[in-house]
Design a protein around this motif. Structure first.
Motif, PDB file in Angstrom:
ATOM      1  N   GLU A  21     -11.518  11.094  37.707  1.00  0.00           N
ATOM      2  CA  GLU A  21     -11.248  12.335  38.435  1.00  0.00           C
ATOM      3  C   GLU A  21     -12.358  12.741  39.386  1.00  0.00           C
ATOM      4  OE1 GLU A  21     -11.104  14.198  34.826  1.00  0.00           O
ATOM      5  OE2 GLU A  21      -9.288  13.161  34.244  1.00  0.00           O
ATOM      6  N   GLY A  22     -13.271  11.845  39.707  1.00  0.00           N
ATOM      7  CA  GLY A  22     -14.298  12.173  40.681  1.00  0.00           C
ATOM      8  C   GLY A  22     -15.704  11.998  40.158  1.00  0.00           C
ATOM      9  N   GLY A  23     -15.987  12.470  38.943  1.00  0.00           N
ATOM     10  CA  GLY A  23     -17.314  12.325  38.378  1.00  0.00           C
ATOM     11  C   GLY A  23     -17.453  11.022  37.615  1.00  0.00           C
ATOM     12  N   ALA A  24     -18.657  10.445  37.621  1.00  0.00           N
ATOM     13  CA  ALA A  24     -18.896   9.197  36.900  1.00  0.00           C
ATOM     14  C   ALA A  24     -18.649   9.393  35.405  1.00  0.00           C
ATOM     15  CB  ALA A  24     -20.324   8.721  37.135  1.00  0.00           C
ATOM     16  N   LEU A  25     -18.156   8.357  34.743  1.00  0.00           N
ATOM     17  CA  LEU A  25     -17.894   8.417  33.313  1.00  0.00           C
ATOM     18  C   LEU A  25     -19.194   8.193  32.542  1.00  0.00           C
ATOM     19  CD1 LEU A  25     -14.629   6.269  33.221  1.00  0.00           C
ATOM     20  CD2 LEU A  25     -14.924   8.681  33.809  1.00  0.00           C
ATOM     21  N   VAL A  43     -19.730   0.107  43.305  1.00  0.00           N
ATOM     22  CA  VAL A  43     -21.061   0.693  43.158  1.00  0.00           C
ATOM     23  C   VAL A  43     -21.356   0.992  41.696  1.00  0.00           C
ATOM     24  CG1 VAL A  43     -21.095   1.674  45.471  1.00  0.00           C
ATOM     25  CG2 VAL A  43     -20.103   2.997  43.602  1.00  0.00           C
ATOM     26  N   ALA A  44     -20.648   0.312  40.793  1.00  0.00           N
ATOM     27  CA  ALA A  44     -20.792   0.626  39.371  1.00  0.00           C
ATOM     28  C   ALA A  44     -22.121   0.136  38.830  1.00  0.00           C
ATOM     29  CB  ALA A  44     -19.659  -0.011  38.579  1.00  0.00           C
ATOM     30  N   ARG A  45     -22.676   0.925  37.957  1.00  0.00           N
ATOM     31  CA  ARG A  45     -23.731   0.457  37.087  1.00  0.00           C
ATOM     32  C   ARG A  45     -23.647   1.294  35.821  1.00  0.00           C
ATOM     33  NH1 ARG A  45     -29.639   2.153  39.474  1.00  0.00           N
ATOM     34  NH2 ARG A  45     -29.503   4.406  39.218  1.00  0.00           N
ATOM     35  N   PRO A  46     -24.018   0.725  34.684  1.00  0.00           N
ATOM     36  CA  PRO A  46     -23.853   1.459  33.430  1.00  0.00           C
ATOM     37  C   PRO A  46     -24.571   2.799  33.457  1.00  0.00           C
ATOM     38  CG  PRO A  46     -24.353  -0.843  33.012  1.00  0.00           C
ATOM     39  CD  PRO A  46     -24.541  -0.629  34.482  1.00  0.00           C
ATOM     40  N   SER A  47     -23.905   3.821  32.942  1.00  0.00           N
ATOM     41  CA  SER A  47     -24.507   5.147  32.904  1.00  0.00           C
ATOM     42  C   SER A  47     -24.911   5.545  31.490  1.00  0.00           C
ATOM     43  CB  SER A  47     -23.525   6.186  33.460  1.00  0.00           C
ATOM     44  OG  SER A  47     -22.317   6.177  32.714  1.00  0.00           O
ATOM     45  N   VAL A  51     -20.060  -2.410  17.446  1.00  0.00           N
ATOM     46  CA  VAL A  51     -19.371  -2.334  18.734  1.00  0.00           C
ATOM     47  C   VAL A  51     -20.216  -1.493  19.681  1.00  0.00           C
ATOM     48  CG1 VAL A  51     -17.283  -1.642  19.965  1.00  0.00           C
ATOM     49  CG2 VAL A  51     -17.121  -2.494  17.614  1.00  0.00           C
ATOM     50  N   MET A  52     -20.471  -2.028  20.865  1.00  0.00           N
ATOM     51  CA  MET A  52     -21.176  -1.301  21.912  1.00  0.00           C
ATOM     52  C   MET A  52     -20.177  -0.943  23.013  1.00  0.00           C
ATOM     53  SD  MET A  52     -24.359  -2.499  24.392  1.00  0.00           S
ATOM     54  CE  MET A  52     -25.429  -2.892  23.003  1.00  0.00           C
ATOM     55  N   VAL A  53     -20.106   0.337  23.350  1.00  0.00           N
ATOM     56  CA  VAL A  53     -19.263   0.803  24.448  1.00  0.00           C
ATOM     57  C   VAL A  53     -20.191   1.246  25.572  1.00  0.00           C
ATOM     58  CG1 VAL A  53     -17.404   2.336  25.155  1.00  0.00           C
ATOM     59  CG2 VAL A  53     -17.596   1.635  22.754  1.00  0.00           C
ATOM     60  N   VAL A  54     -20.071   0.597  26.722  1.00  0.00           N
ATOM     61  CA  VAL A  54     -20.911   0.922  27.871  1.00  0.00           C
ATOM     62  C   VAL A  54     -20.033   1.550  28.945  1.00  0.00           C
ATOM     63  CG1 VAL A  54     -22.519   0.052  29.601  1.00  0.00           C
ATOM     64  CG2 VAL A  54     -22.427  -1.018  27.338  1.00  0.00           C
ATOM     65  N   ALA A  55     -20.382   2.763  29.361  1.00  0.00           N
ATOM     66  CA  ALA A  55     -19.632   3.459  30.407  1.00  0.00           C
ATOM     67  C   ALA A  55     -20.303   3.240  31.752  1.00  0.00           C
ATOM     68  CB  ALA A  55     -19.561   4.953  30.105  1.00  0.00           C
ATOM     69  N   ASP A  56     -19.472   3.008  32.778  1.00  0.00           N
ATOM     70  CA  ASP A  56     -20.001   2.975  34.140  1.00  0.00           C
ATOM     71  C   ASP A  56     -19.220   3.997  34.950  1.00  0.00           C
ATOM     72  OD1 ASP A  56     -18.062   1.499  36.224  1.00  0.00           O
ATOM     73  OD2 ASP A  56     -17.780   0.626  34.241  1.00  0.00           O
ATOM     74  N   GLY A  57     -19.218   3.867  36.243  1.00  0.00           N
ATOM     75  CA  GLY A  57     -18.578   4.869  37.087  1.00  0.00           C
ATOM     76  C   GLY A  57     -17.116   5.093  36.788  1.00  0.00           C
ATOM     77  N   SER A  95     -14.242  -7.286  26.314  1.00  0.00           N
ATOM     78  CA  SER A  95     -13.192  -6.741  27.176  1.00  0.00           C
ATOM     79  C   SER A  95     -13.761  -5.653  28.072  1.00  0.00           C
ATOM     80  CB  SER A  95     -12.032  -6.166  26.349  1.00  0.00           C
ATOM     81  OG  SER A  95     -12.478  -5.100  25.534  1.00  0.00           O
ATOM     82  N   VAL A  96     -12.984  -5.336  29.106  1.00  0.00           N
ATOM     83  CA  VAL A  96     -13.296  -4.242  30.026  1.00  0.00           C
ATOM     84  C   VAL A  96     -12.052  -3.376  30.158  1.00  0.00           C
ATOM     85  CG1 VAL A  96     -13.857  -3.613  32.406  1.00  0.00           C
ATOM     86  CG2 VAL A  96     -15.034  -5.537  31.317  1.00  0.00           C
ATOM     87  N   LEU A  97     -12.215  -2.074  30.035  1.00  0.00           N
ATOM     88  CA  LEU A  97     -11.116  -1.135  30.250  1.00  0.00           C
ATOM     89  C   LEU A  97     -11.339  -0.439  31.582  1.00  0.00           C
ATOM     90  CD1 LEU A  97      -8.592   0.427  29.290  1.00  0.00           C
ATOM     91  CD2 LEU A  97     -10.147   2.072  28.205  1.00  0.00           C
ATOM     92  N   ASP A  98     -10.454  -0.699  32.529  1.00  0.00           N
ATOM     93  CA  ASP A  98     -10.513  -0.033  33.829  1.00  0.00           C
ATOM     94  C   ASP A  98      -9.875   1.346  33.676  1.00  0.00           C
ATOM     95  OD1 ASP A  98     -10.443   0.849  36.403  1.00  0.00           O
ATOM     96  OD2 ASP A  98      -9.391  -0.888  37.223  1.00  0.00           O
ATOM     97  N   ALA A  99     -10.689   2.385  33.783  1.00  0.00           N
ATOM     98  CA  ALA A  99     -10.202   3.752  33.575  1.00  0.00           C
ATOM     99  C   ALA A  99      -9.942   4.473  34.884  1.00  0.00           C
ATOM    100  CB  ALA A  99     -11.208   4.533  32.733  1.00  0.00           C
ATOM    101  N   ALA A 100      -9.703   3.721  35.962  1.00  0.00           N
ATOM    102  CA  ALA A 100      -9.515   4.348  37.273  1.00  0.00           C
ATOM    103  C   ALA A 100      -8.355   5.335  37.272  1.00  0.00           C
ATOM    104  CB  ALA A 100      -9.298   3.270  38.335  1.00  0.00           C
ATOM    105  N   ARG A 101      -7.309   5.055  36.491  1.00  0.00           N
ATOM    106  CA  ARG A 101      -6.147   5.948  36.487  1.00  0.00           C
ATOM    107  C   ARG A 101      -6.474   7.311  35.890  1.00  0.00           C
ATOM    108  NH1 ARG A 101      -2.186   2.882  32.352  1.00  0.00           N
ATOM    109  NH2 ARG A 101      -3.151   1.084  33.333  1.00  0.00           N
ATOM    110  N   TRP A 102      -7.550   7.372  35.084  1.00  0.00           N
ATOM    111  CA  TRP A 102      -7.955   8.654  34.503  1.00  0.00           C
ATOM    112  C   TRP A 102      -9.230   9.186  35.142  1.00  0.00           C
ATOM    113  CZ3 TRP A 102      -7.182   4.375  31.087  1.00  0.00           C
ATOM    114  CH2 TRP A 102      -5.890   4.314  30.570  1.00  0.00           C
TER     115      TRP A 102
END
Length: 511
Positions: free
Chosen positions: A189-193, A138-142, A156-162, A180-187
């Motif tokens: 904690e419930g709220g969207a990034l 359900v990700a979309r850029p926030s 450099v553009m950094v786009v945060a999603d869920g 590149s894409v950095l999957d931050a699922a391990r960090w």
């Protein structure tokens, strides 16, 4: 109070309330800063809410002059501003369709040739940001942030999603390539990034990179909080440093936080004219942003309150590289009314700080107490008046400091402000325990035989308190609403062996 400054352009003004180091930027109200730029005439701060923007400029990061804009509206779901030569460029994120296969959003651009007073939209999107469903169904850029990467001569553009970040690069701000894409699922904690930032910092002669973000409000984190990672940037990929505290699962590894309090929100940074990396953030929390006393509108319709600017550095610790921060405050001149009290006993009845209170102050305090009294504690009460007080409780036997705002004044406006947490919190490095009203953290202290000494820096403003440890590794920010009559400062101890080594208080006077 808004007053016109000598030398300002007609219609421009300064927000004199910033003399209390909690500036509300003039013009249309905005809940959070989005860009901080070092330009020839000073630091420019951009804030936004919805599609409304405002701008202010400062020479010292403490006093801000509002810059009126003809075009307040830049329609977008998010965005930021960068300096491109003599022009300013706004990059604006627009949410697109999202389903289980992924989402596509677009970024458009507007340019200003008059320091942000008017904006001219560029035709068409400059880039489409595609997030695969495999990364987040359900990700979309926030939010997005654009920074200048001088080492690789690119933007450099950094786009945060869920739950992650997409990195894109460009040499001209108009043609972008996803790298590149950095999957931050391990960090996660419930709220969207949201509210990401990527910044280089020196670590003993080597350049390291810090990626931070704000997590949207979540019961597991007591609302919205800001996290960070230290790693390396090769021009296309951010690689977090491997280490026991930055890898693995959230259940077993602590989370690195820029501030252990509840109310440091959406930080941004800039390298100032002297080469320091400075962070500015809003004070507040998504849990109660539109409910606080004095709010007459939603958070999108009023300005943010800013935390004290902080100088950032990276240092080595046994656990790995860590961010340290120190408040950036006005120089203390020869005519300042600073007051010092030294070498006084601290008991339950005495108060050696009775003459040092105020609505806004900057205090440096050193305490001494026995570590053998397991129940012993020393309490510094801030903005106190009868039953109203915010407490800083030092427990030398535990080596901890607690900030307790449960009796800080107006607290009933939201159950999220002082209610106990209903879910187990996410572990954070240095954090011992926390509720909505209290934060208890490990606190550095020195040993003198059976005695312990602790030092703390406390910056108090009309509606906030910020506490800093001597090594800069711990900071706690909290919103408080004690009312204008609560100006007292009180120090008390539960045992007879406590001593005030010294306390120096610098009043922060309003202009």
């Amino acid at each position: 109070m808004i007053e016109t400054l000598e030398g300002s352009r007609p219609g421009e003004a300064t927000t004199a309330a910033t003399a209390e180091r909690n500036p509300s930027i003039g013009g249309s109200g905005l809940p959070a800063p989005v860009s901080l730029l070092q330009l020839p005439d000073g630091c420019h701060l951009f804030c936004r809410a919805g599609d409304r923007w405002s701008q202010a400029v400062s020479s010292d990061l403490l006093h801000w002059r509002h810059i009126p804009t003809t075009d307040h509206h830049l329609p977008a779901d998010s965005g930021c501003v960068v300096a491109d030569g003599a022009d300013l460029v706004a990059l604006l994120l627009h949410h697109g369709a999202s389903d289980t296969s992924g989402s596509t959003s677009s970024v458009t651009m507007a340019r200003s040739t008059d320091s942000g007073r008017t904006w001219h939209p560029e035709p068409g999107p400059v880039v489409e940001v595609c997030l695969p469903g495999a990364q987040s169904p359900v990700a979309r850029p926030s939010d997005l942030r654009v920074i200048r990467d001088e080492a690789h001569d690119q933007w450099v553009m950094v786009v945060a999603d869920g739950t992650g970040f997409t990195f894109l690069v460009s040499t001209d701000l108009t043609s972008w390539t996803a790298t590149s894409v950095l999957d931050a699922a391990r960090w996660h904690e419930g709220g969207a990034l949201c509210h990401p930032d990527l910044l280089p910092l020196d670590l003993e002669g080597q350049t390291r990179w810090v990626l931070w973000w704000t997590s949207a409000a979540s019961p597991r984190t007591n609302g919205s909080t800001t996290r960070y990672l230290v790693g390396d940037w090769d021009g296309g990929t951010f690689t977090p440093q491997r280490g026991s505290s930055q890898t693995g699962t959230p259940a077993s590894d602590p989370v690195l936080r820029t501030d252990l309090g509840r109310d440091l929100y959406a930080p941004i940074s800039v390298q100032d004219a002297s080469g320091r990396r400075i962070m500015i953030a809003a004070v507040g929390n998504e849990d109660y942003a539109d409910l606080t006393p004095g709010s007459t509108a939603t958070p999108d319709d009023r300005p943010p309150t800013l935390a004290t600017p902080r100088e950032l550095r990276l240092v080595h610790t046994p656990a790995g590289p860590r961010l340290v921060s120190a408040p950036v405050t006005a120089p203390i001149g020869p005519d300042a009314t600073s007051r010092t009290v030294a070498d006084r006993p601290v008991t339950a009845a005495s108060n050696p700080l009775s003459q040092l209170g105020g609505r806004a102050l900057d205090a440096e305090i050193e305490l001494e107490a026995s570590a053998y009294d397991s129940a012993g504690s020393v309490t510094l009460q801030i903005r106190c008046d009868g039953q109203v007080h915010t407490d800083l409780v030092w427990r030398p036997a535990e080596g901890s400091l607690t900030l307790d705002r449960s009796e800080s004044g107006a607290t009933e406006f939201s159950p999220s402000f002082t209610a106990p947490s209903t879910e187990p919190g996410v572990p954070a490095e240095g954090l011992l325990r926390a509720t909505s009203a209290t934060v208890t953290t490990r606190w550095p202290q020195s040993c003198l035989g059976v005695m312990r000494r602790a030092w703390l820096r406390v910056v108090v403003n009309p509606s906030s308190v910020e506490v800093f440890s001597p090594d800069g590794l711990v900071a706690i920010t909290s919103v408080i609403f004690p009312g204008p009559g609560a100006t007292g400062l009180r120090l008390a101890a539960t045992s007879g062996t406590a001593r005030l080594v010294s306390a120096t208080v610098h009043p922060i006077a309003a202009s």
